[in-house]
Design an enzyme around this catalytic site. Structure first.
Site, short mmCIF file in Angstrom:
data_model
loop_
_atom_site.label_atom_id
_atom_site.label_comp_id
_atom_site.label_asym_id
_atom_site.label_seq_id
_atom_site.Cartn_x
_atom_site.Cartn_y
_atom_site.Cartn_z
N CYS A 117 0.71 -1.29 0.00
CA CYS A 117 0.07 0.50 -0.07
C CYS A 117 0.66 1.77 0.80
O CYS A 117 2.83 1.14 -0.18
CB CYS A 117 -0.72 0.20 0.45
SG CYS A 117 -2.37 1.33 0.96
N CYS A 119 -0.25 4.55 1.86
CA CYS A 119 -0.42 5.38 2.36
C CYS A 119 0.62 5.50 3.86
O CYS A 119 0.59 6.97 4.61
CB CYS A 119 -2.00 5.49 3.18
SG CYS A 119 -1.80 3.16 4.63
N CYS A 127 -4.14 6.36 0.23
CA CYS A 127 -3.44 4.92 -0.07
C CYS A 127 -2.88 4.71 -1.71
O CYS A 127 -3.01 3.94 -2.08
CB CYS A 127 -4.40 3.44 -0.21
SG CYS A 127 -5.08 3.90 1.65
N LYS A 192 -12.85 -4.64 2.00
CA LYS A 192 -12.12 -3.68 3.40
C LYS A 192 -12.82 -3.03 3.12
O LYS A 192 -12.78 -2.40 2.01
CB LYS A 192 -10.56 -3.43 2.84
CG LYS A 192 -10.41 -2.57 3.55
CD LYS A 192 -8.22 -2.42 3.42
CE LYS A 192 -7.99 -1.36 4.15
NZ LYS A 192 -6.60 -1.24 3.72
N ARG A 202 -3.14 3.93 12.41
CA ARG A 202 -3.15 5.14 11.87
C ARG A 202 -1.86 5.39 12.66
O ARG A 202 -1.21 6.67 12.20
CB ARG A 202 -3.41 5.74 10.62
CG ARG A 202 -4.85 5.00 10.34
CD ARG A 202 -5.89 6.10 9.42
NE ARG A 202 -6.62 4.70 8.49
CZ ARG A 202 -7.90 5.39 8.15
NH1 ARG A 202 -8.66 5.86 8.00
NH2 ARG A 202 -8.35 4.26 7.15
N ARG A 214 -10.92 7.56 3.44
CA ARG A 214 -10.30 6.45 2.40
C ARG A 214 -11.85 6.29 1.89
O ARG A 214 -11.80 4.66 1.19
CB ARG A 214 -9.94 5.70 2.87
CG ARG A 214 -8.55 5.99 3.77
CD ARG A 214 -7.34 5.10 3.85
NE ARG A 214 -6.31 5.09 4.60
CZ ARG A 214 -5.16 5.31 4.61
NH1 ARG A 214 -5.74 6.64 3.33
NH2 ARG A 214 -4.19 5.89 5.58
N GLU A 230 -16.61 -6.82 -4.43
CA GLU A 230 -15.24 -6.78 -4.55
C GLU A 230 -14.37 -8.74 -4.69
O GLU A 230 -13.49 -8.95 -5.08
CB GLU A 230 -14.47 -6.58 -3.68
CG GLU A 230 -14.94 -4.66 -3.04
CD GLU A 230 -13.66 -3.36 -4.66
OE1 GLU A 230 -13.14 -4.49 -5.49
OE2 GLU A 230 -13.68 -2.79 -4.59
N LYS A 245 -12.11 -7.37 6.19
CA LYS A 245 -11.02 -6.45 7.48
C LYS A 245 -12.17 -5.38 7.66
O LYS A 245 -12.78 -4.78 6.67
CB LYS A 245 -10.24 -6.42 6.45
CG LYS A 245 -8.69 -5.31 7.24
CD LYS A 245 -7.50 -4.85 6.96
CE LYS A 245 -7.76 -3.76 7.33
NZ LYS A 245 -6.88 -2.67 6.70
N SER A 271 -6.66 -3.38 14.75
CA SER A 271 -5.80 -2.66 15.10
C SER A 271 -7.13 -2.17 16.19
O SER A 271 -6.62 -2.27 17.54
CB SER A 271 -5.49 -1.14 14.96
OG SER A 271 -5.61 -0.37 13.99
N TYR A 310 -3.09 -9.61 15.92
CA TYR A 310 -2.15 -8.61 16.91
C TYR A 310 -0.96 -9.85 18.34
O TYR A 310 -1.36 -9.66 18.92
CB TYR A 310 -2.06 -7.22 17.15
CG TYR A 310 -2.19 -6.05 16.55
CD1 TYR A 310 -0.92 -6.14 15.89
CD2 TYR A 310 -3.62 -5.63 15.39
CE1 TYR A 310 -1.16 -4.85 14.41
CE2 TYR A 310 -3.89 -5.34 14.40
CZ TYR A 310 -2.13 -4.76 13.56
OH TYR A 310 -2.48 -4.36 12.47
C1 PBG Z 1 -2.80 0.20 4.59
C2 PBG Z 1 -3.66 -0.65 5.67
C3 PBG Z 1 -4.11 -0.37 7.27
C4 PBG Z 1 -4.72 -0.95 7.97
C5 PBG Z 1 -3.95 -2.46 7.59
N1 PBG Z 1 -3.58 -1.95 5.68
C6 PBG Z 1 -4.33 1.45 7.64
C7 PBG Z 1 -5.70 1.39 6.70
O1 PBG Z 1 -6.37 1.08 5.37
O2 PBG Z 1 -6.59 2.99 6.96
C8 PBG Z 1 -5.08 -1.00 8.48
C9 PBG Z 1 -4.91 -1.93 10.18
C10 PBG Z 1 -5.17 -2.38 11.19
O3 PBG Z 1 -5.71 -1.28 11.82
O4 PBG Z 1 -4.84 -3.52 12.10
N2 PBG Z 1 -4.15 0.60 3.75
#
Ligand code: PBG
Length: 325
Positions: A117, A119, A127, A192, A202, A214, A230, A245, A271, A310
């Site tokens: 990615c 970003c 991104c 996603k 982030r 986004r 998708e 996700k 996260s 995690y």
């Molecule tokens: C990159 C990406 C993100 C996450 C995984 N790959 C951040 C986003 O899309 O803003 C998030 C993973 C997480 O929150 O643990 N684009």
């Protein structure tokens, strides 16, 4: 009474015998933040217990993971400099490329997956590359393909595009194949959603968009059929594994997609999910260990074959200890 469902719940041995969901540590992937620099070991404030490592400090964590039975990691990079074009993402000596080379050498038994990615590498935090205030889809594809190729060249076993640009799986597949990486699988973050659950990530990666959000590339969380669209599109483009996700609030999508597709399905417990459990546990409101077990089991019950978390090390340990699985 002829039928008594409680009969099969009588005692741990019987409960385990009739258990429907079996969990194995080989299905786990641990997401790890690698930061440019030396001697870095920074705890992420919104993700207590998770760290930013530099290439020279992450070895201990990788050893611990392997010891616990986790044999796959997903690398996220935090570069020293960010620019408009996100050039750190595809630099030969970028942080991920260096991490891959070193890890392949030091831990050949570890399976290395990379997040593909822009970003974390763009100064504006989006991104992809911008055209005005919008992300230019087709220009971004070239950079994503270059990023994926540079990861494969540096030793990535699998690449995982998370940008949500249209056509990225096909662009990456083509670039990998042209360069002989026909056996490098693509794990597509196909399903996603634009989610507030990414907030702590982030913070960790310093990748929040500098303006806007986004929503022009990640999906609206009211939509289910669009997620299927998708997933099917990415499979047509050559994705080997489809990811949903976040996980916890999207297990309906895991279940739906698992029914419809014939390739492995991954779920990413992101996260914000980690942060909520951690915070609740620290306040004494919930039992962390039990919640970790229950959330992991629910993702597998919904149908995922692969689970990114995690808490991978903890889940692996609890499997070993017979607490889940
Ligand atoms: C990159 C990406 C993100 C996450 C995984 N790959 C951040 C986003 O899309 O803003 C998030 C993973 C997480 O929150 O643990 N684009």
């Amino acid at each position: 009474m002829r039928i008594r469902p409680r009969r099969l719940r009588n005692g741990e041995t019987l409960r385990k015998m009739v258990r429907e969901t079996r969990i194995d540590a080989s299905s786990l992937i641990y997401p790890l933040f690698v930061k440019e620099g030396k001697g870095v070991l920074e705890e992420i404030p919104t993700m207590p217990g998770q760290y930013r490592y530099s290439v020279d400090t992450m070895g201990k964590k990788l050893e611990e993971l392997l010891r616990a039975g986790v044999s796959a990691v997903m690398f996220f990079g935090i570069p020293a400099y960010k620019d408009e074009m996100g050039s750190g993402a595809y630099a030969q000596d970028g942080v991920i490329q260096k991490a891959l080379m070193q890890t392949k050498r030091d831990f050949p038994e570890l399976y290395l997956i990379t997040d593909v990615c822009m970003c974390e590498y763009t100064s504006h935090g989006h991104c992809g590359v911008l055209c005005g205030r919008d992300v230019d889809n087709d220009e971004t594809l070239k950079l994503l393909a270059g990023t994926a190729l540079s990861h494969a060249q540096a030793g990535a076993d699998m690449v995982a595009p998370s940008d949500m640009m249209d056509g990225r799986v096909a662009a990456i597949r083509e670039r990998l194949d042209e360069n002989g990486y026909i056996n490098t699988p693509i794990l597509s973050y196909a399903v996603k959603y634009a989610s507030a659950f990414y907030g702590p990530f982030r913070d960790a990666a310093g990748s929040a968009p500098a303006f806007g959000d986004r929503k022009s590339y990640q999906m609206d969380y009211h939509n289910s059929r669009e997620g299927m669209k998708e997933a099917l599109l990415d499979i047509e483009e050559g994705a080997d594994i489809i990811m949903v996700k976040p996980a916890m609030s999207y297990l309906d999508m895991v279940a739906r997609i698992k029914e419809r597709v014939n390739i492995p399905v991954a779920a990413y417990s992101v996260s914000g999910e980690y942060a909520m459990i951690k915070a609740g546990a620290r306040l004494g409101y919930i039992d962390e260990e039990k919640i970790i077990c229950e959330t992991a089991a629910s993702a597998f019950r919904a149908g995922c074959d692969i689970y990114l978390t995690y808490y991978a090390e903890e889940v692996a340990r609890y499997i070993q200890e017979g607490k889940i699985g």
